[in-house]
Write a protein that holds these residues in place. Structure first.
Motif, PDB file in Angstrom:
ATOM      1  N   ARG A  44       0.859  -1.196   0.000  1.00 10.43           N
ATOM      2  CA  ARG A  44       0.000   0.000   0.000  1.00 10.43           C
ATOM      3  C   ARG A  44       0.890   1.238   0.000  1.00 10.43           C
ATOM      4  NH1 ARG A  44      -3.660   0.579   5.019  1.00 10.43           N
ATOM      5  NH2 ARG A  44      -1.650   0.965   5.959  1.00 10.43           N
ATOM      6  N   PRO A  45       0.556   2.257  -0.803  1.00  9.73           N
ATOM      7  CA  PRO A  45       1.343   3.497  -0.799  1.00  9.73           C
ATOM      8  C   PRO A  45       1.446   4.072   0.617  1.00  9.73           C
ATOM      9  CG  PRO A  45      -0.255   3.536  -2.573  1.00  9.73           C
ATOM     10  CD  PRO A  45      -0.574   2.330  -1.732  1.00  9.73           C
ATOM     11  N   LEU A  46       2.550   4.708   0.921  1.00  7.82           N
ATOM     12  CA  LEU A  46       2.784   5.236   2.270  1.00  7.82           C
ATOM     13  C   LEU A  46       1.730   6.225   2.726  1.00  7.82           C
ATOM     14  CD1 LEU A  46       6.652   5.690   2.321  1.00  7.82           C
ATOM     15  CD2 LEU A  46       5.290   3.898   3.419  1.00  7.82           C
ATOM     16  N   GLY A  47       1.233   7.053   1.846  1.00  4.18           N
ATOM     17  CA  GLY A  47       0.221   8.030   2.233  1.00  4.18           C
ATOM     18  C   GLY A  47      -1.182   7.468   2.211  1.00  4.18           C
ATOM     19  N   GLY A  48      -1.323   6.185   1.948  1.00  2.00           N
ATOM     20  CA  GLY A  48      -2.631   5.568   1.776  1.00  2.00           C
ATOM     21  C   GLY A  48      -2.938   5.474   0.296  1.00  2.00           C
ATOM     22  N   GLY A  49      -3.936   4.731  -0.034  1.00  3.37           N
ATOM     23  CA  GLY A  49      -4.305   4.588  -1.438  1.00  3.37           C
ATOM     24  C   GLY A  49      -4.533   3.144  -1.800  1.00  3.37           C
ATOM     25  N   ILE A  50      -4.503   2.878  -3.075  1.00  2.00           N
ATOM     26  CA  ILE A  50      -4.817   1.554  -3.589  1.00  2.00           C
ATOM     27  C   ILE A  50      -3.586   0.666  -3.542  1.00  2.00           C
ATOM     28  CG2 ILE A  50      -5.587   0.270  -5.610  1.00  2.00           C
ATOM     29  CD1 ILE A  50      -7.143   2.763  -6.423  1.00  2.00           C
ATOM     30  N   GLU A  51      -3.757  -0.520  -2.960  1.00  2.00           N
ATOM     31  CA  GLU A  51      -2.677  -1.501  -2.915  1.00  2.00           C
ATOM     32  C   GLU A  51      -2.394  -2.025  -4.316  1.00  2.00           C
ATOM     33  OE1 GLU A  51      -3.743  -4.702  -0.329  1.00  2.00           O
ATOM     34  OE2 GLU A  51      -3.811  -3.426   1.437  1.00  2.00           O
ATOM     35  N   TRP A  52      -1.168  -2.486  -4.496  1.00  4.69           N
ATOM     36  CA  TRP A  52      -0.821  -3.196  -5.716  1.00  4.69           C
ATOM     37  C   TRP A  52      -0.125  -4.481  -5.303  1.00  4.69           C
ATOM     38  CZ3 TRP A  52       2.168   0.770  -3.857  1.00  4.69           C
ATOM     39  CH2 TRP A  52       3.548   0.581  -3.774  1.00  4.69           C
ATOM     40  N   SER A  53      -0.027  -5.393  -6.226  1.00 11.48           N
ATOM     41  CA  SER A  53       0.623  -6.667  -5.917  1.00 11.48           C
ATOM     42  C   SER A  53       1.813  -6.862  -6.843  1.00 11.48           C
ATOM     43  CB  SER A  53      -0.358  -7.830  -6.072  1.00 11.48           C
ATOM     44  OG  SER A  53      -0.828  -7.915  -7.391  1.00 11.48           O
ATOM     45  N   THR A  54       2.765  -7.647  -6.358  1.00 10.78           N
ATOM     46  CA  THR A  54       3.959  -7.965  -7.120  1.00 10.78           C
ATOM     47  C   THR A  54       4.503  -9.290  -6.610  1.00 10.78           C
ATOM     48  OG1 THR A  54       6.066  -7.088  -7.937  1.00 10.78           O
ATOM     49  CG2 THR A  54       5.590  -6.755  -5.596  1.00 10.78           C
ATOM     50  N   SER A  55       5.483  -9.816  -7.296  1.00  3.75           N
ATOM     51  CA  SER A  55       6.133 -11.045  -6.861  1.00  3.75           C
ATOM     52  C   SER A  55       6.977 -10.759  -5.614  1.00  3.75           C
ATOM     53  CB  SER A  55       7.042 -11.562  -7.978  1.00  3.75           C
ATOM     54  OG  SER A  55       7.888 -12.576  -7.487  1.00  3.75           O
ATOM     55  N   PRO A  56       6.947 -11.644  -4.618  1.00  5.82           N
ATOM     56  CA  PRO A  56       7.784 -11.443  -3.430  1.00  5.82           C
ATOM     57  C   PRO A  56       9.269 -11.324  -3.767  1.00  5.82           C
ATOM     58  CG  PRO A  56       6.170 -13.147  -3.010  1.00  5.82           C
ATOM     59  CD  PRO A  56       6.088 -12.822  -4.484  1.00  5.82           C
ATOM     60  N   ASP A  57       9.693 -11.912  -4.884  1.00 14.80           N
ATOM     61  CA  ASP A  57      11.100 -11.824  -5.297  1.00 14.80           C
ATOM     62  C   ASP A  57      11.503 -10.407  -5.675  1.00 14.80           C
ATOM     63  OD1 ASP A  57      10.988 -14.562  -5.022  1.00 14.80           O
ATOM     64  OD2 ASP A  57      10.962 -14.961  -7.177  1.00 14.80           O
ATOM     65  N   ARG A  58      10.530  -9.553  -5.943  1.00 15.01           N
ATOM     66  CA  ARG A  58      10.802  -8.182  -6.386  1.00 15.01           C
ATOM     67  C   ARG A  58      10.674  -7.163  -5.257  1.00 15.01           C
ATOM     68  NH1 ARG A  58       7.134  -9.498 -11.354  1.00 15.01           N
ATOM     69  NH2 ARG A  58       8.682 -10.404 -12.747  1.00 15.01           N
ATOM     70  N   VAL A  59      10.531  -7.628  -4.022  1.00 13.55           N
ATOM     71  CA  VAL A  59      10.318  -6.737  -2.876  1.00 13.55           C
ATOM     72  C   VAL A  59      11.593  -6.642  -2.046  1.00 13.55           C
ATOM     73  CG1 VAL A  59       9.021  -6.434  -0.731  1.00 13.55           C
ATOM     74  CG2 VAL A  59       7.851  -7.247  -2.778  1.00 13.55           C
ATOM     75  N   THR A  60      11.996  -5.398  -1.758  1.00 10.30           N
ATOM     76  CA  THR A  60      13.161  -5.150  -0.913  1.00 10.30           C
ATOM     77  C   THR A  60      12.719  -4.340   0.298  1.00 10.30           C
ATOM     78  OG1 THR A  60      14.601  -5.075  -2.843  1.00 10.30           O
ATOM     79  CG2 THR A  60      15.448  -4.072  -0.820  1.00 10.30           C
ATOM     80  N   VAL A  61      13.034  -4.829   1.503  1.00 14.26           N
ATOM     81  CA  VAL A  61      12.730  -4.087   2.724  1.00 14.26           C
ATOM     82  C   VAL A  61      13.741  -2.948   2.828  1.00 14.26           C
ATOM     83  CG1 VAL A  61      12.579  -4.194   5.243  1.00 14.26           C
ATOM     84  CG2 VAL A  61      11.782  -6.127   3.860  1.00 14.26           C
ATOM     85  N   LEU A  62      13.231  -1.733   3.056  1.00 13.99           N
ATOM     86  CA  LEU A  62      14.105  -0.564   3.139  1.00 13.99           C
ATOM     87  C   LEU A  62      14.553  -0.318   4.571  1.00 13.99           C
ATOM     88  CD1 LEU A  62      12.222   1.949   0.828  1.00 13.99           C
ATOM     89  CD2 LEU A  62      14.184   0.520   0.276  1.00 13.99           C
ATOM     90  N   PRO A  63      15.851  -0.099   4.781  1.00 15.07           N
ATOM     91  CA  PRO A  63      16.313   0.288   6.105  1.00 15.07           C
ATOM     92  C   PRO A  63      15.814   1.699   6.416  1.00 15.07           C
ATOM     93  CG  PRO A  63      18.135   0.328   4.549  1.00 15.07           C
ATOM     94  CD  PRO A  63      16.946  -0.213   3.810  1.00 15.07           C
ATOM     95  N   PRO A  64      15.731   2.065   7.689  1.00 16.72           N
ATOM     96  CA  PRO A  64      15.202   3.385   8.056  1.00 16.72           C
ATOM     97  C   PRO A  64      15.853   4.550   7.311  1.00 16.72           C
ATOM     98  CG  PRO A  64      15.431   2.040  10.006  1.00 16.72           C
ATOM     99  CD  PRO A  64      16.039   1.257   8.872  1.00 16.72           C
ATOM    100  N   ALA A  65      17.137   4.474   7.043  1.00 16.44           N
ATOM    101  CA  ALA A  65      17.833   5.583   6.383  1.00 16.44           C
ATOM    102  C   ALA A  65      17.369   5.792   4.937  1.00 16.44           C
ATOM    103  CB  ALA A  65      19.336   5.339   6.401  1.00 16.44           C
TER     104      ALA A  65
END
Length: 99
Positions: A44-65
């Motif tokens: 889901r977009p950070l400001g809210g909105g419509i979710e989208w889907s993707t392959s889990p292989d294409r997802v990267t967790v962002l560090p706080p920085a």
């Protein structure tokens, strides 16, 4: 749930979009006959909105920085809107707004 309150902030490497990871796992497509199961990540977009889907292989967790910071350190309130492709969007965070 507030950003950072348990949901990881991720980047969809295919589209480059950033959002909160809402679900990652097996999802049964209720419209498919017979029902088909896909492994998906829903974001889901950070400001809210419509979710989208993707392959889990294409997802990267962002560090706080690396997480984007809205102006003033709070979520976007969508005060300034504009029309794009016949739809209403927040000028600042680009989320589509339904009026």
């Amino acid at each position: 749930m507030k950003e950072g309150a348990g949901r990881p902030v991720v980047r969809d490497e295919e589209s480059g979009r950033v959002g909160e990871l809402m679900f990652l796992g097996d999802w049964d497509d209720p419209d498919a006959r017979p029902v088909r199961t896909y492994r998906l990540a829903f974001i889901r977009p950070l400001g809210g909105g419509i979710e989208w889907s993707t392959s889990p292989d294409r997802v990267t967790v962002l560090p706080p920085a690396e997480r984007p910071r809205p102006a003033g350190g709070v979520r976007c309130a969508h005060h300034v809107v504009r029309q794009r492709a016949g739809k209403t969007h927040c000028r600042d965070c680009e989320v589509q707004i339904y009026l």
